[in-house]
Write a protein that holds these residues in place. Structure first.
Motif, PDB file in Angstrom:
ATOM      1  N   ALA A   1      -3.166  -7.670  18.252  1.00 60.55           N
ATOM      2  CA  ALA A   1      -1.642  -8.022  18.000  1.00 60.55           C
ATOM      3  C   ALA A   1      -1.172  -6.431  17.649  1.00 60.55           C
ATOM      4  CB  ALA A   1      -1.366  -8.835  16.418  1.00 60.55           C
ATOM      5  N   MET A   2      -1.949  -5.643  16.815  1.00 58.49           N
ATOM      6  CA  MET A   2      -1.656  -4.146  17.007  1.00 58.49           C
ATOM      7  C   MET A   2      -0.414  -3.896  18.033  1.00 58.49           C
ATOM      8  SD  MET A   2      -4.300  -2.242  14.161  1.00 58.49           S
ATOM      9  CE  MET A   2      -3.819  -0.783  14.763  1.00 58.49           C
ATOM     10  N   ILE A   3      -2.079  -4.266  19.454  1.00 60.37           N
ATOM     11  CA  ILE A   3      -0.967  -3.538  20.341  1.00 60.37           C
ATOM     12  C   ILE A   3       0.065  -4.200  20.998  1.00 60.37           C
ATOM     13  CG2 ILE A   3      -1.839  -4.075  23.216  1.00 60.37           C
ATOM     14  CD1 ILE A   3      -4.663  -3.180  22.015  1.00 60.37           C
ATOM     15  N   MET A   4       0.067  -5.379  20.981  1.00 65.04           N
ATOM     16  CA  MET A   4       1.265  -6.370  21.663  1.00 65.04           C
ATOM     17  C   MET A   4       2.301  -6.664  20.443  1.00 65.04           C
ATOM     18  SD  MET A   4       0.321  -7.981  24.296  1.00 65.04           S
ATOM     19  CE  MET A   4      -1.187  -8.258  24.916  1.00 65.04           C
ATOM     20  N   THR A   5       2.400  -5.790  19.757  1.00 61.70           N
ATOM     21  CA  THR A   5       3.677  -5.921  18.634  1.00 61.70           C
ATOM     22  C   THR A   5       3.854  -4.192  18.262  1.00 61.70           C
ATOM     23  OG1 THR A   5       2.146  -5.438  17.021  1.00 61.70           O
ATOM     24  CG2 THR A   5       2.911  -7.526  17.625  1.00 61.70           C
ATOM     25  N   ASN A   6       2.869  -3.028  19.062  1.00 64.02           N
ATOM     26  CA  ASN A   6       3.496  -1.708  19.113  1.00 64.02           C
ATOM     27  C   ASN A   6       2.779  -1.160  17.629  1.00 64.02           C
ATOM     28  OD1 ASN A   6       3.250   0.634  20.025  1.00 64.02           O
ATOM     29  ND2 ASN A   6       5.976   0.567  20.039  1.00 64.02           N
ATOM     30  N   SER A   7       2.169  -1.521  16.917  1.00 66.38           N
ATOM     31  CA  SER A   7       2.218  -0.832  16.037  1.00 66.38           C
ATOM     32  C   SER A   7       1.040  -0.440  15.191  1.00 66.38           C
ATOM     33  CB  SER A   7       1.738  -2.634  14.620  1.00 66.38           C
ATOM     34  OG  SER A   7       2.847  -3.352  14.634  1.00 66.38           O
ATOM     35  N   GLU A   8       1.348   0.649  14.255  1.00 65.52           N
ATOM     36  CA  GLU A   8       0.459   1.718  14.287  1.00 65.52           C
ATOM     37  C   GLU A   8      -1.180   0.812  14.119  1.00 65.52           C
ATOM     38  OE1 GLU A   8       2.629   5.137  12.495  1.00 65.52           O
ATOM     39  OE2 GLU A   8       3.709   5.554  14.035  1.00 65.52           O
ATOM     40  N   SER A   9      -0.916   0.588  12.604  1.00 66.50           N
ATOM     41  CA  SER A   9      -1.727   0.174  11.201  1.00 66.50           C
ATOM     42  C   SER A   9      -2.404  -1.335  11.469  1.00 66.50           C
ATOM     43  CB  SER A   9      -1.419  -0.015   9.944  1.00 66.50           C
ATOM     44  OG  SER A   9      -2.808  -0.130   8.945  1.00 66.50           O
ATOM     45  N   ILE A  10      -3.458  -1.580  11.130  1.00 68.78           N
ATOM     46  CA  ILE A  10      -3.892  -3.494  11.141  1.00 68.78           C
ATOM     47  C   ILE A  10      -2.880  -3.953  10.532  1.00 68.78           C
ATOM     48  CG2 ILE A  10      -6.208  -2.500   9.084  1.00 68.78           C
ATOM     49  CD1 ILE A  10      -6.976  -4.822  11.132  1.00 68.78           C
ATOM     50  N   ARG A  11      -2.610  -3.096   8.984  1.00 72.66           N
ATOM     51  CA  ARG A  11      -1.923  -3.210   7.677  1.00 72.66           C
ATOM     52  C   ARG A  11      -0.154  -4.139   8.477  1.00 72.66           C
ATOM     53  NH1 ARG A  11      -3.303   0.339   2.890  1.00 72.66           N
ATOM     54  NH2 ARG A  11      -5.275  -0.145   2.446  1.00 72.66           N
ATOM     55  N   ASP A  12       0.003  -3.577   9.637  1.00 68.15           N
ATOM     56  CA  ASP A  12       1.091  -4.124   9.881  1.00 68.15           C
ATOM     57  C   ASP A  12       1.497  -5.035  10.670  1.00 68.15           C
ATOM     58  OD1 ASP A  12       2.268  -0.998   9.664  1.00 68.15           O
ATOM     59  OD2 ASP A  12       1.760  -0.504  10.956  1.00 68.15           O
ATOM     60  N   VAL A  13       0.243  -6.279  10.637  1.00 71.21           N
ATOM     61  CA  VAL A  13       0.333  -7.547  11.430  1.00 71.21           C
ATOM     62  C   VAL A  13      -0.288  -8.247  10.667  1.00 71.21           C
ATOM     63  CG1 VAL A  13       0.083  -6.145  14.154  1.00 71.21           C
ATOM     64  CG2 VAL A  13      -2.013  -6.490  12.823  1.00 71.21           C
ATOM     65  N   LEU A  14      -1.068  -7.757   9.667  1.00 73.42           N
ATOM     66  CA  LEU A  14      -1.326  -8.747   8.142  1.00 73.42           C
ATOM     67  C   LEU A  14       0.191  -8.822   7.368  1.00 73.42           C
ATOM     68  CD1 LEU A  14      -4.995  -7.107   7.437  1.00 73.42           C
ATOM     69  CD2 LEU A  14      -4.042  -9.297   8.937  1.00 73.42           C
ATOM     70  N   PHE A  15       0.128 -10.179   6.266  1.00 70.45           N
ATOM     71  CA  PHE A  15       1.360 -10.221   5.467  1.00 70.45           C
ATOM     72  C   PHE A  15       0.625  -9.511   4.705  1.00 70.45           C
ATOM     73  CE2 PHE A  15       2.954 -14.856   8.063  1.00 70.45           C
ATOM     74  CZ  PHE A  15       3.794 -13.516   7.755  1.00 70.45           C
ATOM     75  N   PHE A  16      -0.758  -9.826   3.966  1.00 71.55           N
ATOM     76  CA  PHE A  16      -0.419  -9.530   2.592  1.00 71.55           C
ATOM     77  C   PHE A  16      -2.889  -8.479   2.634  1.00 71.55           C
ATOM     78  CE2 PHE A  16       0.695 -12.759   2.173  1.00 71.55           C
ATOM     79  CZ  PHE A  16       2.560 -12.396   1.307  1.00 71.55           C
ATOM     80  N   PRO A  17      -2.588  -7.739   3.102  1.00 72.36           N
ATOM     81  CA  PRO A  17      -3.432  -6.609   3.598  1.00 72.36           C
ATOM     82  C   PRO A  17      -3.845  -5.955   2.236  1.00 72.36           C
ATOM     83  CG  PRO A  17      -2.045  -5.404   3.897  1.00 72.36           C
ATOM     84  CD  PRO A  17      -1.115  -6.620   3.916  1.00 72.36           C
ATOM     85  N   GLN A  18      -5.267  -5.854   2.193  1.00 72.88           N
ATOM     86  CA  GLN A  18      -6.270  -5.521   0.858  1.00 72.88           C
ATOM     87  C   GLN A  18      -5.849  -4.309   0.390  1.00 72.88           C
ATOM     88  OE1 GLN A  18      -8.746  -8.625  -0.134  1.00 72.88           O
ATOM     89  NE2 GLN A  18      -8.691  -6.535  -1.881  1.00 72.88           N
ATOM     90  N   MET A  19      -5.493  -3.762  -0.793  1.00 75.44           N
ATOM     91  CA  MET A  19      -4.950  -2.962  -1.240  1.00 75.44           C
ATOM     92  C   MET A  19      -5.888  -2.855  -2.683  1.00 75.44           C
ATOM     93  SD  MET A  19      -2.066  -2.140   0.967  1.00 75.44           S
ATOM     94  CE  MET A  19      -1.246  -1.045  -0.133  1.00 75.44           C
ATOM     95  N   LYS A  20      -6.110  -1.729  -2.854  1.00 78.62           N
ATOM     96  CA  LYS A  20      -6.434  -1.381  -3.982  1.00 78.62           C
ATOM     97  C   LYS A  20      -5.432  -1.914  -5.323  1.00 78.62           C
ATOM     98  CE  LYS A  20      -9.111   3.297  -3.278  1.00 78.62           C
ATOM     99  NZ  LYS A  20      -8.599   4.156  -3.301  1.00 78.62           N
ATOM    100  N   PRO A  21      -6.148  -2.565  -6.666  1.00 78.52           N
ATOM    101  CA  PRO A  21      -5.037  -2.735  -8.409  1.00 78.52           C
ATOM    102  C   PRO A  21      -4.515  -1.896  -8.269  1.00 78.52           C
ATOM    103  CG  PRO A  21      -7.585  -3.463  -7.738  1.00 78.52           C
ATOM    104  CD  PRO A  21      -7.736  -2.235  -7.112  1.00 78.52           C
ATOM    105  N   GLU A  22      -3.054  -2.294  -8.341  1.00 78.34           N
ATOM    106  CA  GLU A  22      -2.022  -1.501  -8.968  1.00 78.34           C
ATOM    107  C   GLU A  22      -2.656  -0.861 -10.087  1.00 78.34           C
ATOM    108  OE1 GLU A  22       2.460  -2.491  -8.244  1.00 78.34           O
ATOM    109  OE2 GLU A  22       1.733  -4.894  -7.455  1.00 78.34           O
TER     110      GLU A  22
END
Length: 509
Positions: A488-509
């Protein structure tokens, strides 16, 4: 937490006050439903909806809902832009049409940018030719309690357009994807393309007669890949379970059971680091087809992904960053050791661990005492070859130590019939002629267990039930796993896996 405990900004205080005023007026700020019969896109696409008093006076009444994104109030009338799931459209609203209180108080004083409203009316074109909905009814649908970060477009002294206050902070966009989707509509297009991509692959496999299945995410023994798992606990059974790192071993059990082709779009979980190409939970599709080998699977893969590119872009060529990637089949097929020799000058085929260590040192590859032959070769390949492969390329014939679930090569000693598809400098697929000899499989998994005992926490474990299934007989089989997020990163020209995941894993705020 009480209402008084919440620290509110001035804007949030004002919006809550407007909420109270709506309630006092008897206007429900959160009604239950609204009948919608058109979208902004369907209205713009249908010229028969445009009312003209002379040539087309009796047009359909349209009903549309969405967010108020800009307003231009001119006394007794106003224009505003309404944004729905498919874009924006201009709305014209007058006091005389929607009522004095509805216009003067609700629309002019109590509606904020971002509020959701419903409109019923007819379509016309302004003098400048802009398709516009003339509101005959106006209904409040949702009061927003937080201001939406609307970017402002201003012309500088040179006449260039400059955008201020854009919701552009990457970390904030990933954390608050819901806001990102509101104010950066192109993000929605990325995720629509991702869904279209998955549908294209599903259709391709369904057309071949393969069966889509579901297998366990919670597994008593994890396997099918080299990775560290997440561990959880089942209270009633009082046993640890693992979130799957792959679904391979279950899909092979189904081939044993008599299905000729099975596939699954699976969420997999690996307890590893985060990067531009890694998220702890990710999606892949795995496919297993009986009576085929890895040569057949290469043909199948390049045809399927060529079709995906055509379905998404109308062309086999896809722009990714500064590259144009062409998915037109056939793709190059290069044995792994040939590729390493081409990019490093070293022929690693048949080299022992003692012979590989000084080569790794010369190539500045960091290794430690837990590294076996396979790990060193993999590190050298990952550093010197993989980033150079931009066009889709099949790298074939891996060392047996790297591939414990793969059939030994029919003609090359010490190798297995495996390929990885590398594209845009990263692996997007991994495939085998599957190992179906249960005695060989047990020996390979025992060798993995020894590596694990030696400190390699990514080595595989022995799955006795899987070996038992092979003892009932698995036909010759080809299998593949394709990384959906990376494709999906390639097919949508996205730089990061986070750009093709609605809710990527993040450190807690």
């Amino acid at each position: 937490m009480s209402h008084e405990d919440i620290s509110l900004s001035e804007q949030e205080e004002i919006r809550r006050e407007k909420l109270s005023q709506l309630n006092e007026m008897g206007v429900n700020p959160f009604p239950y439903s609204f009948d919608v019969n058109h979208t902004s896109a369907s209205i713009k696409a249908d010229e028969t909806l445009v009312r003209d008093e002379e040539s087309n006076p009796d047009t359909e009444i349209v009903s549309i809902a969405g967010r108020v994104m800009t307003r231009r109030i001119m006394g007794k009338a106003a224009f505003f832009n309404l944004q729905d799931s498919e874009g924006t459209i201009q709305v014209y609203i007058r006091r005389d049409d929607v009522g004095v209180d509805n216009y003067n108080t609700v629309f002019k004083k109590l509606v904020d940018i971002g509020d959701i409203v419903g409109i019923k009316g007819f379509v016309f074109k302004t003098r400048t030719g802009e398709t516009t909905v003339h509101a005959e009814e106006f209904e409040f649908l949702t009061k927003t309690l937080r201001p939406i970060p609307i970017p402002k477009e201003v012309e500088n002294e040179e006449g260039e357009k400059v955008i201020y206050d854009a919701f552009a902070d990457k970390e904030l966009r990933y954390r608050q994807r819901y806001v990102d989707l509101i104010v950066n509509p192109e993000v929605r297009d990325t995720f629509r393309k991702r869904t279209h991509m998955v549908q294209s692959m599903r259709n391709f496999m369904n057309d071949k007669g393969y069966l889509e299945v579901e297998t366990p995410i919670l597994q008593p023994v994890y396997g099918g890949a080299s990775a560290r798992p997440f561990v959880t606990h089942h209270n009633t059974l009082d046993m640890d379970l693992y979130l799957r790192i792959a679904n391979e071993l279950y899909l092979k059990r189904l081939i044993v059971g008599g299905f000729d082709g099975v596939y699954e779009f699976s969420k997999d979980f690996r307890n590893e680091g985060l990067s531009r190409f890694h998220n702890p939970e990710f999606t892949q599709v795995e496919l297993y087809v009986a009576y085929k080998d890895y040569n057949w699977m290469m043909d199948f893969t390049e045809k399927m992904i060529e079709k995906v590119a055509m379905d998404l872009h109308g062309s086999t060529k896809v722009t990714v960053g500064e590259h144009e990637i062409d998915f037109k089949a056939p793709w190059p097929r290069i044995p792994m050791f040939d590729a390493i020799k081409e990019y490093t000058g070293h022929d690693l085929y048949g080299k022992s661990l003692d012979e590989l260590k000084p080569i790794a040192k010369e190539l500045l590859i960091q290794i430690d005492e837990t590294f076996g032959v396979a790990k060193i070769i993999d590190e050298i390949f990952g550093e010197y070859v993989e980033p150079k492969l931009i066009q889709p390329t099949f790298i074939t014939d891996y060392p047996v130590e790297m591939s414990p679930l793969t059939k030994k090569h029919r003609s090359k000693e010490g190798l297995v019939e495996r390929f990885e598809c590398i594209c845009n400098g990263k692996e997007i697929a991994n495939a085998y002629t599957e190992l179906n000899d249960p005695i060989d499989q047990r020996e390979r998994l025992e060798a993995q267990a020894a590596l694990r005992d030696g400190g390699d926490l990514e080595a595989m474990t022995i799955d006795e039930d899987f070996i038992r299934s092979l003892e009932y007989g698995m036909p010759p089989t080809a299998g593949i796993g394709i990384g959906i997020d990376r494709l999906a990163m390639i097919m949508t020209n996205s730089e990061s896996i986070r750009d093709v995941l609605f809710f990527p894993q993040m450190k807690p705020e």
